[in-house]
Each structure stands twice: as C-alpha cells, then as structure tokens.
Scaffold this motif. Structure first.
Motif, PDB file in Angstrom:
ATOM      1  N   ALA A  35       0.805  -1.216   0.000  1.00 30.83           N
ATOM      2  CA  ALA A  35       0.000   0.000   0.000  1.00 30.83           C
ATOM      3  C   ALA A  35       0.839   1.269   0.000  1.00 30.83           C
ATOM      4  O   ALA A  35       0.410   2.294  -0.521  1.00 30.83           O
ATOM      5  CB  ALA A  35      -0.931   0.002   1.212  1.00 30.83           C
ATOM      6  N   THR A  36       2.050   1.201   0.576  1.00 33.14           N
ATOM      7  CA  THR A  36       2.803   2.441   0.819  1.00 33.14           C
ATOM      8  C   THR A  36       4.077   2.587  -0.010  1.00 33.14           C
ATOM      9  O   THR A  36       4.676   3.658  -0.005  1.00 33.14           O
ATOM     10  CB  THR A  36       3.179   2.558   2.310  1.00 33.14           C
ATOM     11  OG1 THR A  36       4.030   1.449   2.674  1.00 33.14           O
ATOM     12  CG2 THR A  36       1.943   2.566   3.196  1.00 33.14           C
ATOM     13  N   GLU A  37       4.506   1.534  -0.691  1.00 33.58           N
ATOM     14  CA  GLU A  37       5.775   1.595  -1.435  1.00 33.58           C
ATOM     15  C   GLU A  37       5.552   1.707  -2.938  1.00 33.58           C
ATOM     16  O   GLU A  37       6.378   1.263  -3.734  1.00 33.58           O
ATOM     17  CB  GLU A  37       6.611   0.347  -1.130  1.00 33.58           C
ATOM     18  CG  GLU A  37       6.934   0.146   0.343  1.00 33.58           C
ATOM     19  CD  GLU A  37       7.878   1.206   0.888  1.00 33.58           C
ATOM     20  OE1 GLU A  37       8.825   1.569   0.176  1.00 33.58           O
ATOM     21  OE2 GLU A  37       7.665   1.676   2.018  1.00 33.58           O
ATOM     22  N   THR A  38       4.439   2.304  -3.321  1.00 31.26           N
ATOM     23  CA  THR A  38       4.089   2.344  -4.750  1.00 31.26           C
ATOM     24  C   THR A  38       4.756   3.491  -5.494  1.00 31.26           C
ATOM     25  O   THR A  38       4.735   3.522  -6.722  1.00 31.26           O
ATOM     26  CB  THR A  38       2.565   2.477  -4.907  1.00 31.26           C
ATOM     27  OG1 THR A  38       2.128   3.656  -4.186  1.00 31.26           O
ATOM     28  CG2 THR A  38       1.845   1.257  -4.343  1.00 31.26           C
TER      29      THR A  38
ATOM     30  N   LYS B 236       2.534   8.484   2.362  1.00 29.16           N
ATOM     31  CA  LYS B 236       2.313   7.203   3.044  1.00 29.16           C
ATOM     32  C   LYS B 236       0.998   7.175   3.835  1.00 29.16           C
ATOM     33  O   LYS B 236       0.211   6.222   3.707  1.00 29.16           O
ATOM     34  CB  LYS B 236       3.505   6.889   3.944  1.00 29.16           C
ATOM     35  CG  LYS B 236       3.490   5.474   4.508  1.00 29.16           C
ATOM     36  CD  LYS B 236       4.798   5.147   5.216  1.00 29.16           C
ATOM     37  CE  LYS B 236       5.921   4.914   4.215  1.00 29.16           C
ATOM     38  NZ  LYS B 236       7.150   4.402   4.842  1.00 29.16           N
ATOM     39  N   PRO B 237       0.699   8.181   4.661  1.00 28.39           N
ATOM     40  CA  PRO B 237      -0.588   8.141   5.389  1.00 28.39           C
ATOM     41  C   PRO B 237      -1.789   8.122   4.445  1.00 28.39           C
ATOM     42  O   PRO B 237      -2.769   7.398   4.695  1.00 28.39           O
ATOM     43  CB  PRO B 237      -0.559   9.428   6.229  1.00 28.39           C
ATOM     44  CG  PRO B 237       0.894   9.772   6.349  1.00 28.39           C
ATOM     45  CD  PRO B 237       1.507   9.344   5.056  1.00 28.39           C
TER      46      PRO B 237
ATOM     47  N   ARG C  63      -6.235   5.168   1.804  1.00 21.66           N
ATOM     48  CA  ARG C  63      -6.783   4.682   0.535  1.00 21.66           C
ATOM     49  C   ARG C  63      -7.110   3.190   0.627  1.00 21.66           C
ATOM     50  O   ARG C  63      -8.189   2.742   0.197  1.00 21.66           O
ATOM     51  CB  ARG C  63      -5.766   4.945  -0.588  1.00 21.66           C
ATOM     52  CG  ARG C  63      -6.132   4.360  -1.941  1.00 21.66           C
ATOM     53  CD  ARG C  63      -5.058   4.694  -2.975  1.00 21.66           C
ATOM     54  NE  ARG C  63      -3.758   4.159  -2.615  1.00 21.66           N
ATOM     55  CZ  ARG C  63      -3.359   2.912  -2.887  1.00 21.66           C
ATOM     56  NH1 ARG C  63      -4.182   2.076  -3.499  1.00 21.66           N
ATOM     57  NH2 ARG C  63      -2.150   2.505  -2.538  1.00 21.66           N
ATOM     58  N   PHE C  64      -6.185   2.419   1.236  1.00 22.02           N
ATOM     59  CA  PHE C  64      -6.411   0.976   1.362  1.00 22.02           C
ATOM     60  C   PHE C  64      -7.540   0.704   2.360  1.00 22.02           C
ATOM     61  O   PHE C  64      -8.399  -0.159   2.137  1.00 22.02           O
ATOM     62  CB  PHE C  64      -5.121   0.280   1.803  1.00 22.02           C
ATOM     63  CG  PHE C  64      -5.013  -1.144   1.337  1.00 22.02           C
ATOM     64  CD1 PHE C  64      -4.211  -1.490   0.268  1.00 22.02           C
ATOM     65  CD2 PHE C  64      -5.733  -2.151   1.970  1.00 22.02           C
ATOM     66  CE1 PHE C  64      -4.112  -2.813  -0.170  1.00 22.02           C
ATOM     67  CE2 PHE C  64      -5.650  -3.468   1.554  1.00 22.02           C
ATOM     68  CZ  PHE C  64      -4.833  -3.801   0.479  1.00 22.02           C
TER      69      PHE C  64
ATOM     70  N   PHE D 249      -0.915  -2.081  10.655  1.00 19.36           N
ATOM     71  CA  PHE D 249      -1.704  -1.903   9.438  1.00 19.36           C
ATOM     72  C   PHE D 249      -2.325  -3.230   9.015  1.00 19.36           C
ATOM     73  O   PHE D 249      -3.517  -3.304   8.678  1.00 19.36           O
ATOM     74  CB  PHE D 249      -0.809  -1.345   8.339  1.00 19.36           C
ATOM     75  CG  PHE D 249      -1.539  -1.045   7.055  1.00 19.36           C
ATOM     76  CD1 PHE D 249      -2.341   0.070   6.947  1.00 19.36           C
ATOM     77  CD2 PHE D 249      -1.423  -1.886   5.958  1.00 19.36           C
ATOM     78  CE1 PHE D 249      -3.013   0.359   5.759  1.00 19.36           C
ATOM     79  CE2 PHE D 249      -2.082  -1.605   4.772  1.00 19.36           C
ATOM     80  CZ  PHE D 249      -2.877  -0.482   4.671  1.00 19.36           C
ATOM     81  N   ASP D 250      -1.525  -4.277   9.072  1.00 11.57           N
ATOM     82  CA  ASP D 250      -2.005  -5.614   8.720  1.00 11.57           C
ATOM     83  C   ASP D 250      -3.162  -6.032   9.622  1.00 11.57           C
ATOM     84  O   ASP D 250      -4.189  -6.562   9.160  1.00 11.57           O
ATOM     85  CB  ASP D 250      -0.845  -6.598   8.849  1.00 11.57           C
ATOM     86  CG  ASP D 250      -1.231  -8.021   8.492  1.00 11.57           C
ATOM     87  OD1 ASP D 250      -1.782  -8.706   9.366  1.00 11.57           O
ATOM     88  OD2 ASP D 250      -0.978  -8.437   7.356  1.00 11.57           O
TER      89      ASP D 250
END
Length: 428
Positions: A63-66, A77-78, A83-84, A139-140
C-alpha cells in the motif's frame, strides 16, 4: 480451508522454522488440506529458498511503497494507508466497483486474498517489540479486523509498550483478536498492563518445539559427553546494536572477545572441534549474516586454536539444521532458535541472551541460572561454561524431560487455536 499467515521473515532461519511449525500446527488443528497464503517482508527472495511455499508482499508495503521517489513516498504514506482502508470499507459493503477504483490490480488481489481467508494468523516470534518497526504490523491487523476475519497470534515474545500510540492500538487489536499465544509470563504481564482480557491470552511453548521427537529426547537425556574423542561444538553468534550500556562497537568487541575466549578454552581443555553455524547465514540478499561475525572471531584466534575452528557460511533450511545439529555434542547459542533447534535435535545448549525471550525460555527449561547476557558477557564466561559442562551429566535428564514437555505444550497449542476459531464461529 484457507489460512493467511502474516508478518513472516523467512530469510531469517529462525523465523522460517517458526513458519514451518505454525503451518504444521495449523494442519493439526484443521486438517492437511489447507491453502496457505504467506505474507513476508521479502517474498520474491523467500520463494527462491522455499519454492514450495506461496509468498506475497506484506500488505503495508504494497500500500505504501508504490511511489519511486522516497520523499514523495514518505509524504503520501498516510494517504495511501487510508486509501487501502477505504477500499476495505467499500469491499465490506458490497461496493467492490469502488474498491477496484481505489486499488491497483495487485492490491486488489491481496484484498481479495484476505477477504476470502477463513483465518488470519500472525506468525510467532519477536517482532512486537519497540526495537523494531511496529507500524507495518498494525496496518495488517487493522485490515484483518476491518474485514471481520478471526485473527490469532501464534506464540509471541512481545512488549513492553512504552509509546502511547502502540499501547492504544494494540490494546484494541489484542482485545478484538480471537487468541494471543505467548512464549513467556513476562509477555503476558505486558498484555495485562494493556488490560487485555485474560481469556484472550495463553502462555504456550515456542511453535518450533513441535518438531521434537520424544525418542530422540529420551536418548539425549542419557548421552554423556565424549571423553576420549574430540568434543564437537557448534557456536551461533550474531551482530547486535542494542546494548544497554555500551555502544555497538564496544559491546560487539567485548562479545567477540568472550566468544574467542570460549573457543580457546574448548580447544585447549576439551580438545574440541568448533563450527560457527547459525540460523541466519548464507543468504546474501538478507541484511544479517551471522557467519560474518563468526569469521571475524575465527580470524582473531591464535593459530593453534584457529586450526580447530571452522566457519560454516552456507544457507541451511530448518530441515537441514535438524539434520546437521545431531553431529554436535554442545551448542553455544546466541540465536534463540539455534538453541531451540539444537534442543529439539537432542543437543544441550549453553545460552546467550540478547533479548528477554532467551532468559524466559531457559527459565522454563530449568537452566535460567546458566544464561549469559550479551550486555555483560566477557571472558568471565569461561569458568561458567566449565562449571556447566561439569554439571551437564546431572542436568541432562531434567533438561530433556522439560524439552519433551515443551513439545507436548506446542502440540497442544493446535487445539487452542482450533477452540478459539470455533468459539468465534459459534458467536458469529
């Protein structure tokens, strides 16, 4: 049945052993026909070493390393996390078309994977401690709970949680989970401080004890150290930065000196053959390679001692380790799962603790007094090892009986998981 296992680091051999044990125990609980999806820190590399397993990237990093630019990535990142979360919220309400708009195809595939799982298991180990990054784990867990999936934590050593953000988040996550299995009473105390209901937690044995064979343990309890032959010793070391009183440089220099002194004692007094061997080695893509520390220590030894020391630098899977370790008479173990695998293989262990988990483990095994702290360890450990070897004939029967009991407790954890899963199903 479909089971998602999260938070694995299979490039660490100890964590790989935990993963294999968690899969074994989950199959004991629910039968052999389980489809496992494993979410790992380095999935592509892990597939190279364990091609039989189905690895995927941890959700947080998907989700954050795109974004390639690291400054922009950090800034957004936040937003990417929310978004996810938004996509999960839409999915739960049947708005799958909107989820598809919010996520990339790979992210959508991951969401579908979680959403179709019957059970989500956070693997065992020591990663919910503030020496390491906790945010990706949180997050997971939130994704799992937003999808209303049963969440179970396999045997953990965790805490203490001093940061308020961690305490607040984990208090809700653990309370909403089905079961939190712990490896020690100290971890349970840390959850008690978070006011986690007692019926959510249970102290069990490390999952890797499930691989023990009672027949091997019975024979090990009676086996004497060789007298006429050379003593065969495996030594596991590691690089460590979190010394309580010293800088990493000073602490590691003292630690290396202590291990070198043990090598000299073993060769000169017990005619030993020594092999540096660890659960974290032989994978160039992984940031830890314990054999590098072993090489540095070996090169510092005087030549007569050095000739009797070898450094094994190869990669070994957990199954390989269980084949190699019975060749030894003793293991000096800094890595905790090097210690557990040795005990499972019937090899007594002289333990070195870099985190509280090792002290807690050997307290359970009745050998707490012999644990050496990496923070205080120096050449004074040599007479302690000498005393340990003298006491070993008397210690063996109780030690391997305790290992046998840990094996039974580890196997019984499968039933605890099964009961927690069924309880959730009955209340749903």
């Amino acid at each position: 049945m479909k089971v998602v296992i999260t938070n694995t680091v299979a490039l660490n051999g100890g964590d790989a052993a935990i993963l294999m044990a968690v899969m074994k125990l989950t199959q004991l609980a629910f039968g052999e026909q389980i489809q496992f999806s494993i979410y790992d820190s380095h999935p592509q590399i892990a597939r190279t070493y364990y091609p039989q397993l189905h690895f995927r990237q941890l959700v947080y990093f998907q989700a954050t390393e795109t974004i390639a630019n690291r400054y922009l990535r950090k800034l957004l990142k936040p937003l990417n996390q929310w978004r996810f979360y938004g996509a999960v919220w839409c999915w739960q309400r049947g708005l799958t078309w909107l989820s598809k708009r919010l996520l990339s195809p790979a992210e959508l595939d991951t969401l579908r994977d979680y959403a179709t799982a019957d059970l989500i298991v956070s693997t065992g180990g020591t990663y919910l401690v503030e020496n390491y990054a906790i945010k990706p784990r949180l997050f997971d867990y939130w994704i799992s709970l937003l999808l209303q999936k049963p969440l179970i934590f396999f045997t953990q050593s965790l805490g203490p949680f001093r940061q308020r953000c961690h305490r607040t988040a984990l208090q809700e996550i653990f309370t909403r989970s089905q079961l939190v299995l712990l490896r020690d009473q100290l971890s349970r105390q840390y959850l008690k401080e978070l006011q986690i209901p007692a019926n959510k937690t249970c102290v069990s044995a490390d999952a890797v004890f499930a691989f023990a064979d009672p027949t091997v343990l019975a024979a090990a309890s009676r086996r004497p150290l060789p007298q006429a032959e050379r003593l065969r010793v495996a030594i596991s070391v590691r690089y460590w930065t979190h010394f309580k009183q010293d800088s990493p440089e000073v602490g590691m220099a003292r630690f290396r000196g202590a291990i070198a002194a043990l090598c000299g004692y073993l060769v000169e007094t017990h005619n030993a053959e020594i092999v540096f061997l660890s659960t974290c080695q032989g994978i160039p893509e992984y940031r830890y390679d314990d054999s590098q520390v072993g090489v540095a220590i070996a090169e510092s030894l005087p030549d007569p001692v050095r000739q009797r020391v070898r450094v094994n630098r190869d990669f070994h899977s957990p199954e390989d380790m269980l084949t190699l370790l019975p060749e030894f008479d003793l293991t000096i173990a800094t890595r905790m799962h090097m210690a557990i695998l040795s005990l499972v293989a019937g090899v007594p262990v002289f333990p070195i603790a870099y985190e509280f988990k090792t002290q807690e483990l050997f307290n359970r095994l009745g050998l707490g007094e012999w644990v050496q702290s990496i923070d205080q360890m120096d050449e004074s450990c040599v007479p302690i090892l000498d005393q340990y070897l003298q006491a070993l004939p008397q210690l063996r029967p109780a030690l391997f009986e305790q290992v046998r009991q840990e094996h039974q407790v580890a196997i019984a954890s499968a039933q605890l998981v099964q009961q927690a899963f069924r309880t959730r199903g009955q209340s749903a």
